[in-house]
Design a protein around this motif. Structure first.
Motif, PDB file in Angstrom:
ATOM      1  N   ASP A   1       0.855  -1.184   0.000  1.00 23.55           N
ATOM      2  CA  ASP A   1       0.000   0.000   0.000  1.00 23.55           C
ATOM      3  C   ASP A   1       0.895   1.239   0.000  1.00 23.55           C
ATOM      4  N   PRO A   2       0.334   2.425  -0.324  1.00 22.46           N
ATOM      5  CA  PRO A   2       1.180   3.618  -0.469  1.00 22.46           C
ATOM      6  C   PRO A   2       2.041   3.935   0.748  1.00 22.46           C
ATOM      7  N   SER A   3       1.516   3.735   1.969  1.00 19.44           N
ATOM      8  CA  SER A   3       2.333   4.115   3.128  1.00 19.44           C
ATOM      9  C   SER A   3       3.508   3.152   3.308  1.00 19.44           C
ATOM     10  N   ASN A   4       3.253   1.853   3.106  1.00 21.99           N
ATOM     11  CA  ASN A   4       4.364   0.894   3.190  1.00 21.99           C
ATOM     12  C   ASN A   4       5.365   1.103   2.059  1.00 21.99           C
ATOM     13  N   ALA A   5       4.835   1.446   0.869  1.00 20.00           N
ATOM     14  CA  ALA A   5       5.721   1.701  -0.273  1.00 20.00           C
ATOM     15  C   ALA A   5       6.633   2.888   0.035  1.00 20.00           C
ATOM     16  N   LYS A   6       6.096   3.890   0.723  1.00 16.23           N
ATOM     17  CA  LYS A   6       6.894   5.072   1.069  1.00 16.23           C
ATOM     18  C   LYS A   6       8.013   4.710   2.055  1.00 16.23           C
ATOM     19  N   ILE A   7       7.658   3.882   3.053  1.00 17.33           N
ATOM     20  CA  ILE A   7       8.679   3.445   4.025  1.00 17.33           C
ATOM     21  C   ILE A   7       9.839   2.780   3.283  1.00 17.33           C
ATOM     22  N   LEU A   8       9.454   1.918   2.341  1.00 16.81           N
ATOM     23  CA  LEU A   8      10.464   1.165   1.594  1.00 16.81           C
ATOM     24  C   LEU A   8      11.333   2.072   0.727  1.00 16.81           C
ATOM     25  N   LYS A   9      10.671   3.014   0.055  1.00 16.56           N
ATOM     26  CA  LYS A   9      11.428   3.920  -0.820  1.00 16.56           C
ATOM     27  C   LYS A   9      12.380   4.781   0.010  1.00 16.56           C
ATOM     28  N   ASP A  10      11.910   5.238   1.181  1.00 16.49           N
ATOM     29  CA  ASP A  10      12.780   6.042   2.052  1.00 16.49           C
ATOM     30  C   ASP A  10      13.997   5.240   2.489  1.00 16.49           C
ATOM     31  N   LEU A  11      13.743   3.963   2.800  1.00 14.12           N
ATOM     32  CA  LEU A  11      14.833   3.090   3.235  1.00 14.12           C
ATOM     33  C   LEU A  11      15.868   2.897   2.119  1.00 14.12           C
ATOM     34  N   ILE A  12      15.369   2.767   0.899  1.00 10.15           N
ATOM     35  CA  ILE A  12      16.274   2.597  -0.261  1.00 10.15           C
ATOM     36  C   ILE A  12      17.122   3.862  -0.440  1.00 10.15           C
ATOM     37  N   ARG A  13      16.477   5.037  -0.299  1.00 12.76           N
ATOM     38  CA  ARG A  13      17.223   6.300  -0.430  1.00 12.76           C
ATOM     39  C   ARG A  13      18.273   6.422   0.675  1.00 12.76           C
ATOM     40  N   GLU A  14      17.884   6.026   1.898  1.00 14.14           N
ATOM     41  CA  GLU A  14      18.840   6.091   3.028  1.00 14.14           C
ATOM     42  C   GLU A  14      20.036   5.178   2.757  1.00 14.14           C
ATOM     43  N   PHE A  15      19.756   4.010   2.192  1.00 10.94           N
ATOM     44  CA  PHE A  15      20.843   3.073   1.866  1.00 10.94           C
ATOM     45  C   PHE A  15      21.797   3.703   0.865  1.00 10.94           C
ATOM     46  N   LYS A  16      21.218   4.333  -0.142  1.00  9.79           N
ATOM     47  CA  LYS A  16      22.040   5.006  -1.164  1.00  9.79           C
ATOM     48  C   LYS A  16      22.846   6.150  -0.528  1.00  9.79           C
ATOM     49  N   ASN A  17      22.175   6.934   0.316  1.00  7.01           N
ATOM     50  CA  ASN A  17      22.866   8.084   0.927  1.00  7.01           C
ATOM     51  C   ASN A  17      24.012   7.655   1.838  1.00  7.01           C
ATOM     52  N   SER A  18      23.908   6.401   2.337  1.00  8.66           N
ATOM     53  CA  SER A  18      25.008   5.925   3.198  1.00  8.66           C
ATOM     54  C   SER A  18      26.127   5.302   2.363  1.00  8.66           C
ATOM     55  N   GLY A  19      26.030   5.415   1.029  1.00  3.70           N
ATOM     56  CA  GLY A  19      27.115   4.950   0.156  1.00  3.70           C
ATOM     57  C   GLY A  19      26.817   3.677  -0.603  1.00  3.70           C
ATOM     58  N   GLY A  20      25.634   3.116  -0.380  1.00  4.45           N
ATOM     59  CA  GLY A  20      25.292   1.853  -1.048  1.00  4.45           C
ATOM     60  C   GLY A  20      24.875   2.034  -2.497  1.00  4.45           C
ATOM     61  N   THR A  21      24.968   0.950  -3.244  1.00  4.44           N
ATOM     62  CA  THR A  21      24.544   0.932  -4.647  1.00  4.44           C
ATOM     63  C   THR A  21      23.312   0.035  -4.742  1.00  4.44           C
ATOM     64  N   VAL A  22      22.362   0.425  -5.580  1.00  4.04           N
ATOM     65  CA  VAL A  22      21.103  -0.337  -5.653  1.00  4.04           C
ATOM     66  C   VAL A  22      20.772  -0.673  -7.110  1.00  4.04           C
ATOM     67  N   PHE A  23      20.344  -1.906  -7.308  1.00  7.25           N
ATOM     68  CA  PHE A  23      19.831  -2.330  -8.620  1.00  7.25           C
ATOM     69  C   PHE A  23      18.366  -2.703  -8.412  1.00  7.25           C
ATOM     70  N   ILE A  24      17.493  -2.004  -9.108  1.00  2.00           N
ATOM     71  CA  ILE A  24      16.054  -2.266  -8.947  1.00  2.00           C
ATOM     72  C   ILE A  24      15.480  -2.741 -10.267  1.00  2.00           C
ATOM     73  N   THR A  25      14.685  -3.802 -10.224  1.00  2.00           N
ATOM     74  CA  THR A  25      13.898  -4.150 -11.405  1.00  2.00           C
ATOM     75  C   THR A  25      12.448  -3.867 -11.057  1.00  2.00           C
ATOM     76  N   SER A  26      11.743  -3.290 -11.995  1.00  2.00           N
ATOM     77  CA  SER A  26      10.349  -2.966 -11.698  1.00  2.00           C
ATOM     78  C   SER A  26       9.550  -2.762 -12.982  1.00  2.00           C
TER      79      SER A  26
END
Lengths: 245, 289
Positions: free
Chosen positions: B164-189
């Motif tokens: 749902d939108p609120s859970n999706a937002k939590i997840l997207k924020d977490l992905i951004r935080e991971f990136k901001n801490s130096g991580g690299t992300v590969f997403i398929t969607s």
């Protein structure tokens, strides 16, 4: 020496056997056997106890590993395991060894009870080795079979078929229904008969003959071959096919 | 930025297939970026992910991870990455924390599980059996499972699908935080908004071929139309007109409308990534390949 990760994976498998009630079922079956055998006397008891241990370490091993593999298939958990640092050999060995430990405990319970209440005489080292190697072999076969079965029902059907083809001749031979000498040699290539030899010769009086040593080596060598060239080799393809990812 | 992954002329065929699922694709993933694979179902997104996380190994072409051939990596490769599959995968008859602890102990590096579970709102329910979890909770637990070894690189397959939108937002924020801490992300969607909101660069994949790779912004500039849409009343009639943003101040018709007409709405509009995807590939994201 076993590495720490393998020990950890075995522990995890044993916990899951408990959580998914496989342990409860195996101890319940052991309890049923205990009750049935308790009321059997004399020679029948002496014939039945090794047979029961044979069934437990062969057919039941196939069933237990089959159920574990189908639980994993249902939950697609294998894919998560594939992306961890655990090696394929560790994942497989953890399943084989945990199933062996689990089976050893329920069989040991039966033996210990009858040593106490019916003065059964058994060589502990030989029976330990017999149960361990019979279970290791048949668990490995069970793993291989599970690669090719669509669901647990077809696995059950296959186990029934194996019982018919391999277990029944071994049992008929051991209770002297199959009497001809030729059967003694034909059945040596039957792994259940090999298990039967090493289990039955572990009961006193101990008089190990060439069939004991042949059966023991047969289980060890063919078991290693099946593990290395079939179970391990085909594991990744199987794991990917059931992973659902 | 240097490349963490370089994929050259990657081809892959499943055993029972006649045709290659991946038909010689080339791309690289730069360190510290969120790289997205956008495409319809069956386009080859998940297959690409499975190949570059070493699940599928019989591929042709070359894949370099940190300048070393992927085929030369053994199990230590998995110490470095975190993977979240599309389907939530857990032992259902174990609690969430038992699941997480079990998997975490297989790694040398360990993240703070309590912090992660609190971040996705699962700490309170950590002792519940996973079987009792909702789909959204299972998907969030999937992300915790992917992050529990503090990976350098995160692979996410359809991360918000079914949320749902609120859970999706939590997840997207977490992905951004991971990136901001130096991580690299590969997403398929196949969900355009995920890619648009999260990705630094995106590849359009259709039928096993990459049709375009660039930043969402560059794609919009290159393929999109920047327009202003005006709605106004003229003799009690509602009229809608669109104007290109190019030299808008010199557009006499537009200026005249602003001066003389009764404006009801005025909006600037960009072409969406989905529109661009259709324009570039000729298929929609809902198509099955």
């Amino acid at each position: 020496m076993m590495n720490n990760r393998l020990i950890y994976l075995i522990k995890g498998e044993l916990i899951r056997l408990h959580k998914y009630k496989v342990t409860s079922v195996s101890f319940l079956i052991a309890l049923i056997w205990l009750i049935v055998l308790y009321f059997v006397d004399g020679n029948i008891f002496n014939d039945l106890l090794p047979l029961l241990i044979l069934v437990d370490s062969t057919m039941m091993s196939l069933m237990y590993i089959g159920s574990v593999m189908f639980f994993e298939k249902k939950e697609s958990t294998m894919s998560s395991m594939l992306v961890t640092p655990a090696r394929n050999s560790e994942l497989i060995l953890a399943k084989i060894l945990s199933n062996t430990i689990h089976n050893l405990l329920s069989t040991a319970l039966i033996i210990i009870v009858f040593v106490i209440v019916k003065n059964v005489e058994v060589n502990y080292i030989l029976i330990f080795l017999a149960i361990v190697f019979s279970t290791l072999y048949h668990t490995t076969i069970g793993l291989l079979l599970s690669y090719y079965q669509k669901d647990f029902t077809t696995m059950l059907m296959t186990v029934m078929m194996i019982s018919f083809l391999l277990l029944i001749p071994a049992v008929l031979f051991s209770i002297n229904v199959l009497k001809s000498d030729i059967w003694e040699y034909i059945l040596l290539i039957n792994p259940i008969q090999a298990a039967n030899e090493i289990i039955s010769q572990s009961f006193k009086p101990i008089n190990l003959d060439w069939k004991y040593y042949f059966s023991f080596l047969y289980l060890v060598i063919s078991g290693l071959f099946i593990y290395k060239f079939l179970v391990l080799k085909q594991f990744k393809n199987y794991a990917i096919s059931i992973s659902g990812v | 930025m240097s490349s963490i992954f370089e994929v050259k002329n990657l081809k892959f065929k499943y055993k029972n297939n006649q045709e290659n699922v991946l038909k010689g694709i080339n791309f690289d993933i730069k360190e510290g970026e969120i790289f997205g694979f956008l495409g319809p179902s069956g386009a080859g997104k998940s297959t690409t992910q499975k190949v570059i996380i070493k699940i599928l190994e019989d591929y042709q072409g070359q894949i370099l991870y940190k300048q070393k051939d992927l085929k030369d990596y053994k199990q230590d490769f998995f110490e470095d990455i975190g993977v979240s599959f599309e389907m939530p995968i857990h032992f259902s008859k174990m609690t969430a924390i038992e699941n997480i602890n079990f998997f975490q102990n297989l790694y040398k590096k360990k993240a703070d599980v309590e912090k992660l579970m609190k971040r996705v709102g699962l700490w309170e329910d950590k002792d519940k059996m996973v079987a009792e979890y909702s789909k959204g909770m299972k998907i969030r637990l999937n992300i915790v499972r992917a992050l529990l070894n503090s990976p350098t690189m995160l692979f996410l397959d359809e991360p918000t699908n079914g949320l749902d939108p609120s859970n999706a937002k939590i997840l997207k924020d977490l992905i951004r935080e991971f990136k901001n801490s130096g991580g690299t992300v590969f997403i398929t969607s196949h969900i355009m908004s995920d890619i648009d909101q999260l990705c630094d660069r995106v590849a359009f994949i259709v039928n096993g071929e990459i049709k375009e790779i660039d930043t969402p912004r560059n794609l919009k500039i290159r393929y999109g139309q920047r327009q202003v849409k005006v709605e106004y009343r003229d003799n009690n009639k509602l009229i809608e007109k669109s104007f290109s943003m190019e030299n808008l101040g010199n557009n006499n018709e537009f200026m005249e409308i602003l001066k003389a007409k009764d404006i009801e709405t005025i909006h600037s509009g960009e072409t969406t990534l989905e529109d661009i995807f259709i324009k570039v590939t000729g298929v929609t994201l809902d198509d099955e390949q």
